[in-house]
Design an enzyme around this catalytic site. Structure first.
Site, PDB file in Angstrom:
ATOM      1  N   ARG A  78      -7.169 -11.116   0.677  1.00 24.14           N
ATOM      2  CA  ARG A  78      -6.438 -10.491   1.775  1.00 24.14           C
ATOM      3  C   ARG A  78      -7.342  -9.443   2.425  1.00 24.14           C
ATOM      4  NH1 ARG A  78      -2.271  -5.706   1.919  1.00 24.14           N
ATOM      5  NH2 ARG A  78      -1.840  -5.839   4.140  1.00 24.14           N
ATOM      6  N   GLU A 167       2.277  -2.316   6.208  1.00 29.48           N
ATOM      7  CA  GLU A 167       3.000  -1.064   5.979  1.00 29.48           C
ATOM      8  C   GLU A 167       3.374  -0.312   7.251  1.00 29.48           C
ATOM      9  OE1 GLU A 167       0.826   1.327   3.159  1.00 29.48           O
ATOM     10  OE2 GLU A 167       1.021  -0.147   1.568  1.00 29.48           O
ATOM     11  N   TYR A 295       3.200   0.804  -5.188  1.00 26.36           N
ATOM     12  CA  TYR A 295       2.403   1.813  -5.891  1.00 26.36           C
ATOM     13  C   TYR A 295       3.226   2.670  -6.843  1.00 26.36           C
ATOM     14  CZ  TYR A 295      -1.525   0.418  -3.066  1.00 26.36           C
ATOM     15  OH  TYR A 295      -2.520  -0.330  -2.505  1.00 26.36           O
ATOM     16  N   GLU A 354      -0.386  -5.703  -2.381  1.00 31.23           N
ATOM     17  CA  GLU A 354      -1.208  -4.578  -2.847  1.00 31.23           C
ATOM     18  C   GLU A 354      -0.571  -3.987  -4.093  1.00 31.23           C
ATOM     19  OE1 GLU A 354      -2.174  -1.362  -0.121  1.00 31.23           O
ATOM     20  OE2 GLU A 354      -2.479  -2.771   1.519  1.00 31.23           O
TER      21      GLU A 354
HETATM   22  C1  FCB Z   1      -1.807   1.555   0.989  1.00 36.61           C
HETATM   23  C2  FCB Z   1      -2.665   1.066   2.132  1.00 36.61           C
HETATM   24  C3  FCB Z   1      -4.073   0.723   1.731  1.00 36.61           C
HETATM   25  C4  FCB Z   1      -4.636   1.680   0.718  1.00 36.61           C
HETATM   26  C5  FCB Z   1      -3.675   1.876  -0.417  1.00 36.61           C
HETATM   27  C6  FCB Z   1      -4.178   2.805  -1.499  1.00 36.61           C
HETATM   28  O1  FCB Z   1      -0.756   2.329   1.484  1.00 36.61           O
HETATM   29  O2  FCB Z   1      -2.086  -0.078   2.718  1.00 36.61           O
HETATM   30  O3  FCB Z   1      -4.842   0.654   2.911  1.00 36.61           O
HETATM   31  O4  FCB Z   1      -4.991   2.858   1.333  1.00 36.61           O
HETATM   32  O5  FCB Z   1      -2.462   2.369   0.064  1.00 36.61           O
END
Ligand code: FCB
Length: 446
Positions: A78, A167, A295, A354
């Site tokens: 990606r 995002e 995250y 991510e």
């Molecule tokens: C996300 C972003 C990515 C990177 C990660 C740590 O919010 O999409 O670009 O910065 O965090």
């Protein structure tokens, strides 16, 4: 630690990056300036005055980076396309050299057996469009649709699936509400037309991509929201935050309606931005997959500052990453189950687009990253066992890179980058991920 997780046959393993964070070469090959070039040049905007001007020099070093990906045994990569590399002023004439870069990148990936998964917008808006209002201007959505068409017409013969936006929550809130990211506007809730125009851009592009037989995903940054206590005030604040962070960007796409924005004090038509028919443009194309960037969860309390309907508070008693983000892997499982409850049949297949963490440079081997990834994959496997359709996992990130307002301070890579010499050195987590992918394949081949 297990040598593999119980994930389905055909599960896709990948890594994720973004153009401004790795490419560098900001003034080469006819690329126009983006809002991140402008913002990085603003004194005090980025920690230690770092910029993405050179970043990982991936624009020149992509063959070496693809060799690293090949050695990992990835199914997919990606990356994002820099809109101002392809359309230097955001619309108008196409820059052949810029388009040729992505053409070469895609061909090199395919030669390495890696499926390209491009994201069309990962925050680097052409500055010329920002000068006309950026995402606060409805017209930007239509320019995005044109740009999406240019990309699909050039690469659609080799690239089956596309992510429209990365995002939109983070871009709207950090870029337009708080001003800590480019373009650095601090409009608080009056930033929300930028959210609507991004969603409109997604919908317009999704239709055009579907007309060309291509699959479409949207990558949202989703966070499970927990109230700091069971008090009605904390719970109301948590609901308001959930509306802003999660529902605002997911309900229109999956359900065809905005959540009740009065909990944020925002009018239902988002200050006049929502025109009749817009919701249909956003919802009707449908999504072939929901990309989830996960995250951490967020804990929310009743506001102490009356200007906001919530307060974000830390989650105590859990580990924190080098960035200070709480590590709560099981919240990923809960998030996925919650989405299934909330959206039911409207929830398409999910891909984790991510997930990862920053680790101090001096920690070698980067065991905290291995532990982080392992715990999240375990939570993901449990969610799959509980009936969630998860198709793949793209860890953030292949390389240490330009981490937005933090500059080069947060290292998220499986591969260490020496930013003086550009030397790449695979970390312990790189070998761990490679072995994990191999073990998964071996198991499913048996
Ligand atoms: C996300 C972003 C990515 C990177 C990660 C740590 O919010 O999409 O670009 O910065 O965090």
């Amino acid at each position: 630690m297990p040598d593999r997780f119980d994930l389905p046959t055909g599960f896709r393993w990948g890594v994720a990056t973004a153009a401004y964070q790795i490419e560098g070469a900001v003034a080469e090959g006819g690329r126009g300036p983006s809002v991140w070039d402008t913002f990085s040049a603003r004194p005090g905007a980025i920690r230690d005055g770092h910029t993405g001007a050179l970043a990982c020099d991936h624009y020149h070093r992509y063959p070496e980076d693809i060799a690293l990906m090949k050695d990992l045994g990835l199914d997919g990569y990606r990356f994002s396309v820099a809109w101002p590399r392809v359309l230097p002023t955001g619309s108008g004439p196409v820059n052949a050299a810029g388009l040729a870069f992505y053409d070469r990148l895609v061909d090199a990936l395919l030669e390495g057996g890696i499926t390209p998964l491009p994201t069309l917008f990962h925050w680097d808006l052409p500055q010329a469009l920002e000068d006309r209002g950026g995402w606060l201007d409805r017209d930007t959505a239509y320019r995005f649709a044109e740009y999406a068409t240019v990309m699909a017409d050039r690469l659609g013969d080799r690239v089956p699936a596309w992510i429209t936006l990365n995002e939109p929550f983070v871009h709207t809130v950090f870029g337009y509400a708080l001003g800590t990211h480019a373009p650095g506007r601090a409009l608080m809730f009056e930033a929300l037309p930028a959210a609507h125009h991004q969603l409109l851009a997604h919908g317009l592009a999704a239709s055009l991509l579907h007309e060309r037989g291509l699959e479409v995903m949207l990558s949202n940054n989703l966070t499970p929201v927990e109230a700091a206590s069971s008090s009605p005030a904390d719970r109301a604040a948590a609901a308001a935050y959930d509306t802003l962070h999660n529902r605002l960007f997911t309900d229109p796409v999956l359900l065809g309606r905005y959540p009740d924005l009065s909990v944020l004090g925002v009018p239902g038509d988002i200050y006049g931005a929502v025109h009749p028919g817009d919701i249909d443009l956003i919802h009707a194309p449908g999504l072939d997959g929901l990309g989830i960037n996960y995250y951490n969860p967020t804990r929310v309390a009743a506001p102490t500052d009356p200007a906001l309907p919530f307060d974000l508070v830390d989650i105590p008693d859990v580990p924190h990453t080098a960035f200070g983000w709480p590590v709560v892997p099981d919240a990923l499982r809960k998030l996925l189950l919650h989405l299934k409850d909330e959206y039911g049949a409207a929830l398409p297949a999910v891909t984790i687009t991510e997930n990862g963490c920053s680790v101090e440079e001096s920690i070698d081997p980067d065991q905290p990253r291995i532990d982080f990834l392992a715990a999240h994959l375990d939570a993901l496997a449990q969610a799959v066992a509980e009936g969630i359709d998860v198709r793949g996992y793209y860890t953030w990130s292949l390389l240490d890179n330009f981490e937005w307002a933090e500059g080069y301070h947060q290292r998220f890579g499986l591969v260490h980058v020496d930013f003086e010499t550009q030397k790449r050195t695979p970390k312990a987590s790189y070998a761990w991920y490679r072995d994990l992918i191999a073990a998964h394949r071996l198991h499913h081949a048996e």
